[in-house]
Design a protein around this motif. Structure first.
Motif, short mmCIF file in Angstrom:
data_model
loop_
_atom_site.label_atom_id
_atom_site.label_comp_id
_atom_site.label_asym_id
_atom_site.label_seq_id
_atom_site.Cartn_x
_atom_site.Cartn_y
_atom_site.Cartn_z
N CYS B 20 95.79 77.74 -39.08
CA CYS B 20 95.83 77.56 -37.63
C CYS B 20 94.58 76.85 -37.15
CB CYS B 20 95.96 78.90 -36.95
SG CYS B 20 97.21 79.98 -37.61
N PRO B 21 94.44 75.58 -37.43
CA PRO B 21 93.23 74.85 -37.04
C PRO B 21 93.02 74.83 -35.53
CG PRO B 21 94.94 73.35 -37.80
CD PRO B 21 95.42 74.72 -38.11
N GLU B 22 94.10 75.01 -34.80
CA GLU B 22 94.02 74.95 -33.33
C GLU B 22 93.83 76.33 -32.70
OE1 GLU B 22 95.50 71.72 -31.59
OE2 GLU B 22 94.59 71.07 -33.47
N GLY B 23 93.80 77.35 -33.55
CA GLY B 23 93.77 78.70 -33.03
C GLY B 23 92.52 79.07 -32.27
N ALA B 24 92.67 80.00 -31.34
CA ALA B 24 91.54 80.49 -30.56
C ALA B 24 91.06 81.81 -31.16
CB ALA B 24 91.95 80.70 -29.11
N VAL B 25 89.76 82.07 -31.04
CA VAL B 25 89.20 83.28 -31.63
C VAL B 25 88.58 84.19 -30.57
CG1 VAL B 25 87.60 84.17 -33.34
CG2 VAL B 25 88.66 81.93 -33.67
N PHE B 26 88.86 85.48 -30.67
CA PHE B 26 88.28 86.45 -29.75
C PHE B 26 87.71 87.62 -30.53
CE2 PHE B 26 91.32 84.09 -27.30
CZ PHE B 26 90.72 83.95 -26.06
N LYS B 27 86.71 88.26 -29.93
CA LYS B 27 86.08 89.40 -30.63
C LYS B 27 86.88 90.69 -30.48
CE LYS B 27 81.39 88.07 -31.40
NZ LYS B 27 79.99 88.50 -31.49
N GLU B 28 87.56 90.82 -29.38
CA GLU B 28 88.34 92.03 -29.18
C GLU B 28 89.55 91.73 -28.31
OE1 GLU B 28 86.01 94.89 -27.22
OE2 GLU B 28 85.27 93.51 -25.70
N SER B 29 90.54 92.56 -28.41
CA SER B 29 91.78 92.29 -27.68
C SER B 29 91.55 92.31 -26.18
CB SER B 29 92.85 93.31 -28.09
OG SER B 29 92.40 94.61 -27.80
N ALA B 30 90.55 93.09 -25.76
CA ALA B 30 90.29 93.19 -24.32
C ALA B 30 89.81 91.85 -23.75
CB ALA B 30 89.26 94.26 -24.05
N ALA B 31 89.29 91.01 -24.62
CA ALA B 31 88.76 89.72 -24.15
C ALA B 31 89.86 88.76 -23.72
CB ALA B 31 87.91 89.09 -25.26
N LEU B 32 91.08 89.10 -24.05
CA LEU B 32 92.20 88.26 -23.65
C LEU B 32 92.59 88.57 -22.20
CD1 LEU B 32 94.67 88.12 -26.67
CD2 LEU B 32 93.48 86.24 -25.55
N ASN B 33 92.23 87.67 -21.29
CA ASN B 33 92.49 87.94 -19.88
C ASN B 33 93.77 87.28 -19.38
OD1 ASN B 33 90.11 89.46 -19.53
ND2 ASN B 33 88.95 87.55 -19.55
N ALA B 34 93.72 85.98 -19.34
CA ALA B 34 94.87 85.24 -18.80
C ALA B 34 96.11 85.50 -19.69
CB ALA B 34 94.55 83.76 -18.77
#
Lengths: 205, 205
Positions: B20-34
């Motif tokens: 997934c070269p285009e994938g986005a990375v987050f540290k925790e699920s809570a960081a997903l807002n939108a």
DNA sequence: AAAAATATTGTACCAAGGTACTAGACCCCG
DNA sequence: CGGGGTCTAGTACCTTGGTACAATATTTTT
């Protein structure tokens, strides 16, 4: 979770009794009157009567919402199995399965899973086969990231050898072993030799 | 379909990035807002924290109805896998799976399927039973030599957790963990936790 | 009731694992 | 020839793992 065994013959299967010594036995599904609650119902069916089996499954699930129905077929048939699952059965297996197998089936179903026999699985799953055998590839891919010397060290460390022993076997100092390991950990993005052992010894996909 | 990678460490797995070269990375699920829409969320979880994993999966599925959640486990466990599927996960596989496997998993899930790893599969397939069963029996025989508490400690240690972490998870002091481990080592006649990991993770049969 | 097993924790100590910073020798490639 | 990767290794230092020698409380077995 209560175990209930329903067989037209009313005869108890020896292996089943071994798995469910506390289970209750009935001759037909209609004989179940009171609510059974969260029961696990083992429905023993004869060959060639798919229709009545499906009706039984549907009936049981309709009357006892919290129950799970497992079909034990004398002569298993893939088509019948698929039909049973469509009807809501939680499992479908050979009536004369060994106690071990029955125990496993029970475990899976109790955990909320659906038990699928090998034939049914092959019918439902198109992938898998190639993937299952690819763990060796994964390990090789991991090792390919390392230099030759690092590979040697990594493999020995993953076998459980101490730094001192690795050093002795490769005829280098312990310090050098540590140097290689540090490089290995960084490249594979892991913390320590235990993680390395898990990576290299885990034969799962 | 967007790919989103969530890892407590925030570290990107090399193989995943390849898939997934285009994938986005987050540290925790809570960081997903939108709202992420029809995303494919890869949830990377550490060993031994089934509860928080399940909570994460449930939370994500609750917030993003159209998303599908895939669990990447550092130390895969069949029971945890079953639990994940119950919670609605679309897949559960080894975090260190090769890019090939990850790509296949992605394909299956995107097509609306549920990906079952070999271990879960083997648990469901009778065919693999004899082989898998024997090694499982061996492991159980090993674990049967231990007291309940020792079993808990042994399993966590074999997954790669540090004494400190084990202590935290079992809510006891690190000293007690050491005491249990010393007893474990003596009873199983092994030297250290690495040998333990090798004993308990050896699924060769 | 006594004995044995289980679960817990303390202090202290030593060994092993791992990191930081450094550096020489060797080899390959442009 | 010089840069880069590989293999080697030294000193120093810190962290983690494991043992020795305890003790106390609870549960299970005899």
């Amino acid at each position: 979770m209560r175990d209930i065994f329903i067989s037209a013959g009313g005869r108890l299967l020896a292996d089943w009794q071994q798995v469910c010594p506390e289970g209750a036995v009935f001759k037909e599904s209609a004989a179940l009157n009171a609510d059974v609650g969260q029961a696990l119902i083992w429905l023993h069916v004869n060959a060639g009567n798919t229709e009545s089996m499906l009706a039984d499954v549907a009936g049981l699930l309709g009357r006892f919402a919290q129950a799970r129905v497992l079909v034990l077929a004398n002569a298993p048939d893939t088509n019948e199995a698929v039909a049973a699952f469509q009807q809501g059965a939680a499992g479908y297996c050979h009536a004369y399965s060994s106690a071990d197998v029955l125990g496993e089936v029970r475990r899976v179903v109790q955990l909320g899973g659906v038990w699928l026999g090998p034939e049914v699985l092959q019918r439902l799953i198109t992938v898998g086969r190639t993937m299952v055998g690819s763990s060796q590839t994964k390990i090789n891919a991991t090792l390919d990231q390392l230099t030759p010397r690092e590979r040697e060290v990594a493999l020995k460390a993953a076998e459980g050898l101490s730094n001192k022993l690795i050093a002795r076997e490769l005829d280098i100092t312990e310090r050098t072993v540590k140097a290689h390991l540090t490089a290995i950990f960084e490249r594979l993005a892991i913390r320590d030799r235990l993680q390395l052992a898990l990576m290299l010894n885990d034969r799962q996909g």
